[in-house]
Structure formats: C-alpha cells, structure tokens
Design a protein around this motif. Structure first.
Motif, PDB file in Angstrom:
ATOM      1  N   GLU A  29       0.837  -1.217   0.000  1.00 60.85           N
ATOM      2  CA  GLU A  29       0.000   0.000   0.000  1.00 60.85           C
ATOM      3  C   GLU A  29       0.864   1.257   0.000  1.00 60.85           C
ATOM      4  O   GLU A  29       0.401   2.343  -0.334  1.00 60.85           O
ATOM      5  N   LYS A  30       2.133   1.116   0.366  1.00 65.33           N
ATOM      6  CA  LYS A  30       3.092   2.244   0.318  1.00 65.33           C
ATOM      7  C   LYS A  30       4.141   1.995  -0.767  1.00 65.33           C
ATOM      8  O   LYS A  30       5.241   2.542  -0.724  1.00 65.33           O
ATOM      9  N   ARG A  31       3.802   1.160  -1.718  1.00 66.38           N
ATOM     10  CA  ARG A  31       4.693   0.814  -2.840  1.00 66.38           C
ATOM     11  C   ARG A  31       6.043   0.305  -2.305  1.00 66.38           C
ATOM     12  O   ARG A  31       7.096   0.535  -2.864  1.00 66.38           O
ATOM     13  N   SER A  68      10.367  -1.450  -4.987  1.00 69.08           N
ATOM     14  CA  SER A  68      10.341  -0.531  -3.855  1.00 69.08           C
ATOM     15  C   SER A  68      10.388   0.908  -4.346  1.00 69.08           C
ATOM     16  O   SER A  68      11.176   1.234  -5.238  1.00 69.08           O
ATOM     17  N   SER A  69       9.568   1.745  -3.730  1.00 66.62           N
ATOM     18  CA  SER A  69       9.553   3.172  -4.087  1.00 66.62           C
ATOM     19  C   SER A  69      10.654   3.936  -3.350  1.00 66.62           C
ATOM     20  O   SER A  69      10.605   5.161  -3.269  1.00 66.62           O
ATOM     21  N   GLY A  70      11.618   3.214  -2.808  1.00 67.14           N
ATOM     22  CA  GLY A  70      12.769   3.882  -2.182  1.00 67.14           C
ATOM     23  C   GLY A  70      12.565   4.105  -0.697  1.00 67.14           C
ATOM     24  O   GLY A  70      11.692   3.498  -0.062  1.00 67.14           O
ATOM     25  N   ASP A  72      11.343   5.585   2.709  1.00 66.19           N
ATOM     26  CA  ASP A  72      10.037   6.144   3.055  1.00 66.19           C
ATOM     27  C   ASP A  72      10.198   7.610   3.462  1.00 66.19           C
ATOM     28  O   ASP A  72      10.892   7.917   4.432  1.00 66.19           O
ATOM     29  N   LEU A  73       9.560   8.484   2.707  1.00 62.07           N
ATOM     30  CA  LEU A  73       9.733   9.922   2.968  1.00 62.07           C
ATOM     31  C   LEU A  73       9.221  10.306   4.350  1.00 62.07           C
ATOM     32  O   LEU A  73       9.739  11.231   4.972  1.00 62.07           O
ATOM     33  N   LYS A  74       8.210   9.560   4.821  1.00 58.13           N
ATOM     34  CA  LYS A  74       7.665   9.867   6.148  1.00 58.13           C
ATOM     35  C   LYS A  74       8.388   9.065   7.235  1.00 58.13           C
ATOM     36  O   LYS A  74       8.917   9.644   8.176  1.00 58.13           O
ATOM     37  N   LEU A 142      16.149   7.623 -10.419  1.00 52.48           N
ATOM     38  CA  LEU A 142      16.871   8.288  -9.321  1.00 52.48           C
ATOM     39  C   LEU A 142      16.130   9.609  -9.119  1.00 52.48           C
ATOM     40  O   LEU A 142      16.525  10.653  -9.626  1.00 52.48           O
ATOM     41  N   SER A 143      15.027   9.501  -8.373  1.00 51.77           N
ATOM     42  CA  SER A 143      14.077  10.619  -8.273  1.00 51.77           C
ATOM     43  C   SER A 143      14.470  11.643  -7.210  1.00 51.77           C
ATOM     44  O   SER A 143      13.763  12.637  -7.026  1.00 51.77           O
ATOM     45  N   GLU A 144      15.579  11.409  -6.529  1.00 54.35           N
ATOM     46  CA  GLU A 144      15.951  12.291  -5.408  1.00 54.35           C
ATOM     47  C   GLU A 144      15.967  13.766  -5.796  1.00 54.35           C
ATOM     48  O   GLU A 144      15.440  14.618  -5.088  1.00 54.35           O
TER      49      GLU A 144
HETATM   50  N1  COA Z   1       7.783   7.214   0.878  1.00 53.06           N
HETATM   51  C1  COA Z   1       6.652   7.319   1.575  1.00 53.06           C
HETATM   52  N2  COA Z   1       5.443   7.035   1.073  1.00 53.06           N
HETATM   53  C2  COA Z   1       5.395   6.592  -0.192  1.00 53.06           C
HETATM   54  C3  COA Z   1       6.545   6.474  -0.982  1.00 53.06           C
HETATM   55  C4  COA Z   1       7.791   6.783  -0.402  1.00 53.06           C
HETATM   56  N3  COA Z   1       8.944   6.649  -1.047  1.00 53.06           N
HETATM   57  N4  COA Z   1       6.164   6.020  -2.210  1.00 53.06           N
HETATM   58  C5  COA Z   1       4.833   5.883  -2.168  1.00 53.06           C
HETATM   59  N5  COA Z   1       4.364   6.239  -0.949  1.00 53.06           N
HETATM   60  C6  COA Z   1       2.979   6.231  -0.481  1.00 53.06           C
HETATM   61  C7  COA Z   1       2.169   7.384  -1.049  1.00 53.06           C
HETATM   62  O1  COA Z   1       2.350   8.558  -0.296  1.00 53.06           O
HETATM   63  C8  COA Z   1       0.770   6.815  -0.935  1.00 53.06           C
HETATM   64  O2  COA Z   1       0.362   6.898   0.419  1.00 53.06           O
HETATM   65  P1  COA Z   1      -1.175   7.258   0.814  1.00 53.06           P
HETATM   66  O3  COA Z   1      -1.964   6.090   0.329  1.00 53.06           O
HETATM   67  O4  COA Z   1      -1.145   7.350   2.299  1.00 53.06           O
HETATM   68  O5  COA Z   1      -1.496   8.515   0.099  1.00 53.06           O
HETATM   69  C9  COA Z   1       0.960   5.334  -1.235  1.00 53.06           C
HETATM   70  O6  COA Z   1       2.325   5.069  -0.963  1.00 53.06           O
HETATM   71  C10 COA Z   1       0.707   4.957  -2.672  1.00 53.06           C
HETATM   72  O7  COA Z   1       1.524   5.790  -3.480  1.00 53.06           O
HETATM   73  P2  COA Z   1       0.975   6.568  -4.764  1.00 53.06           P
HETATM   74  O8  COA Z   1       1.895   7.713  -4.989  1.00 53.06           O
HETATM   75  O9  COA Z   1      -0.474   6.896  -4.606  1.00 53.06           O
HETATM   76  O10 COA Z   1       1.152   5.413  -5.862  1.00 53.06           O
HETATM   77  P3  COA Z   1       1.312   5.536  -7.445  1.00 53.06           P
HETATM   78  O11 COA Z   1       1.241   4.147  -7.929  1.00 53.06           O
HETATM   79  O12 COA Z   1       0.386   6.551  -8.007  1.00 53.06           O
HETATM   80  O13 COA Z   1       2.792   6.117  -7.675  1.00 53.06           O
HETATM   81  C11 COA Z   1       5.189   6.178  -7.313  1.00 53.06           C
HETATM   82  C12 COA Z   1       3.912   5.309  -7.378  1.00 53.06           C
HETATM   83  C13 COA Z   1       6.298   5.219  -6.869  1.00 53.06           C
HETATM   84  C14 COA Z   1       5.493   6.749  -8.699  1.00 53.06           C
HETATM   85  C15 COA Z   1       4.996   7.339  -6.317  1.00 53.06           C
HETATM   86  O14 COA Z   1       4.448   6.829  -5.112  1.00 53.06           O
HETATM   87  C16 COA Z   1       6.279   8.060  -5.959  1.00 53.06           C
HETATM   88  O15 COA Z   1       6.723   8.908  -6.704  1.00 53.06           O
HETATM   89  N6  COA Z   1       6.890   7.704  -4.805  1.00 53.06           N
HETATM   90  C17 COA Z   1       8.126   8.324  -4.348  1.00 53.06           C
HETATM   91  C18 COA Z   1       9.302   7.773  -5.122  1.00 53.06           C
HETATM   92  C19 COA Z   1      10.607   8.391  -4.679  1.00 53.06           C
HETATM   93  O16 COA Z   1      10.928   9.501  -4.999  1.00 53.06           O
HETATM   94  N7  COA Z   1      11.400   7.611  -3.969  1.00 53.06           N
HETATM   95  C20 COA Z   1      12.738   8.016  -3.625  1.00 53.06           C
HETATM   96  C21 COA Z   1      12.874   8.115  -2.180  1.00 53.06           C
HETATM   97  S1  COA Z   1      14.596   8.332  -1.835  1.00 53.06           S
END
Ligand code: COA
Length: 283
Positions: A29-31, A68-70, A72-74, A142-144
C-alpha cells in the motif's frame, strides 16, 4: 542449524519454495517504501536465512506493483529529522546493514527480481544483490533530485559500480525515469523479461545456482567482490590463496571430483556444465 519458523514480520514476507527463499518487501500500500521498521525486520530475516537450510538462494522482490519506491519519505526521512543524533545514527546503520553490507557479502547467492517501481534508495539493495532480473516494463528512477535531495545513503556509490559516469550523472541530474529494458542496457540488471516470464525465469536462474557446489559458489562470489577493489599484484596473490582456501574448506571436494570425472573417468566436460555432485552438502 535450521529454524523451522518462517522469518519475517509485518513489512517483510518470506516464502520458501524448493530451496529458494522469496523475500518480499511487503508494504504494497506504500509501494514498498523502506521504513526504519522494515530495515529492522530485513536484518533479522537475512540473519535467519543465512543459516536456514530451506534457503539455498535468496530472491529479493516486492509485494504488489512495486519492487520498492525507495526510502520512506515519512517513516525514514521525516521520522529521523526530529530524533537524537545517536538514534539517527542507529536508523541509518540498520538501513545500510541489510541494503549494502549484508547483501554484498551474504553467504548465499542473491537475485533481485524487480517487479515494478524501483526508485532512489531501492537502487542500493538492487545493486548489492549478486544478480538481477527485471520486468521489462518496470519503472526505475533516481528521483531524489525531483524532491530536493541528493542520491544519498550509498546510492551514488552503488550506481558508480555498475553504470558509466555519463549515464549515472544523466539520471542523477535529470531524475528521468527509465524502464527495465534500459536498465539492462545500463548494466543494472542481467536480463529484462516480459512480466509473465519474470517469476519463471528468476526461478530457473535460482535453480542453476542452487545446483552448484555451495561452498565454491560462495568463495567465487566473495573472491570476485574483494578482488575488484585490489590492484593486479594484490589480486593475483589473494586469488591464489583464496583458491587454496576454497579447496581446503570445500567438504564436497569439488576440485577433486571435477578432475577425476574429466581426466580419469571421462564422464563430464566442464565446458558443458557442472560435474556430477555425489552428495549435496551445505558447505
Ligand atoms: N515514501 C513514503 N510514502 C510513499 C513512498 C515513499 N517513497 N512512495 C509511495 N508512498 C505512499 C504514497 O504517499 C501513498 O500513500 P497514501 O496512500 O497514504 O497517500 C501510497 O504510498 C501509494 O503511493 P501513490 O503515490 O499513490 O502510488 P502511485 O502508484 O500513483 O505512484 C510512485 C507510485 C512510486 C510513482 C509514487 O508513489 C512516488 O513517486 N513515490 C516516491 C518515489 C521516490 O521519490 N522515492 C525516492 C525516495 S529516496
């Protein structure tokens, strides 16, 4: 020693199948964003699997639509903003432990199976696994730079070991996404396959590794990883010694079996495959 309990917890899910341990980053759910809690569970899981006979090869992958979406920002970045220096140090150490040090020098072969989104911090465990296979449509980035940080942790170092400077800097500086096919061109993965072949191909590769002499396979992986940091003189001495040590610690006596089967019995040719293993032992 075999621990019959299934390791893992809320954020890491492990499944065993014919010698393969499928280790899932499990926050779909948090990718599969990587939190401090996930790092703690991963450390415990890798520690347990290293001495678990059910795990001959580890496949690291993600539950749901993401690898993994990397970080966790939170629950990694914001969570470590307001805490003490010592607590922050511990959080970073626990993250680096599994993503880098443990995976890089793990006792068992590892494959990253990139099944979907792979961003930022996820590049570290991807690169520190021995091998990697991606869904050709998986999305990497590398979305940083896009949200105002540098590729930190050890991401910048990790990418520099596999990517050329031009390509690495291009993606560091632009934050542009790319797919699994491009990841293959960049040398980040061994293969990019269609989604419906991903698991079968990964299983096939894992099986090849499981069927090797495990001691020699471990020594070969370590020898490669350490030798690449050395100069030629050091590497030559080290590899000669490592070769002798391998013969010494290999309870299966692979070298002897290989020589006998090829030279004396003429029952196999190393160029075509592995010698016939008399008995499988976890060296
Ligand atoms: N940290 C914290 N939360 C994250 C996250 C991350 N890296 N990636 C996704 N989530 C959370 C979202 O905030 C969302 O939470 P919510 O349901 O409470 O709103 C949930 O996961 C689903 O993500 P969502 O963005 O709605 O999914 P998507 O399929 O539309 O998009 C991504 C997927 C991966 C493109 C997008 O989530 C994203 O850009 N994530 C950040 C990627 C990133 O920059 N990572 C590098 C960190 S160093």
């Amino acid at each position: 020693m075999t621990d019959k309990a299934i390791p893992g917890g809320d954020t890491v899910k492990v499944e065993f199948e014919d010698g393969i341990a499928w280790v899932h980053l499990n926050r779909p759910e948090k990718r599969n964003a990587m939190s401090v809690g996930l790092a703690r569970e991963m450390n415990a899981v890798f520690d347990a699997l290293e001495v678990d006979d059910r795990a001959g090869c580890i496949v690291l992958t993600g539950s749901g639509e993401a690898f993994s979406s990397g970080m966790d920002l939170k629950d990694f970045f914001r969570a470590t903003d307001g805490i003490s220096d010592v607590e922050r140090h511990r959080a970073y150490r626990e993250t680096r432990a599994w993503q880098w040090r443990t995976l890089m020098y793990y006792a068992k072969p590892t494959i990253a199976m990139v099944n979907g989104w792979c961003f930022g911090g996820a590049f570290t465990p991807l690169i520190c696994c021995d091998l990697a296979i991606a869904d050709e449509d998986a999305v990497f980035g590398l979305s940083e730079i896009n949200w105002g940080i540098i590729p930190g942790g050890v991401v910048s170092k990790a990418i520099s070991t596999l990517m050329g400077d031009r390509e690495a800097l291009y993606y560091v500086m632009t934050g542009e996404k790319f797919d699994g096919r491009r990841a293959k061109e960049l040398g980040l993965v061994n293969e990019a396959v269609p989604k419906d072949r991903l698991k079968a191909r990964t299983r096939e590769l894992a099986k090849i590794l499981i069927d090797k002499n495990p001691t020699v396979l471990r020594q070969a992986r370590m020898a490669y990883k350490y030798a690449r940091e050395m100069n030629w003189e050091q590497a030559a001495e080290y590899l000669t010694a490592k070769g002798d040590q391998t013969t010494f610690v290999d309870r299966e006596k692979g070298r002897e079996q290989g020589l006998t089967q090829f030279l004396d019995e003429k029952t196999f040719k190393p160029g075509h495959g592995h010698y016939k293993r008399e008995e499988e032992q976890d060296g």
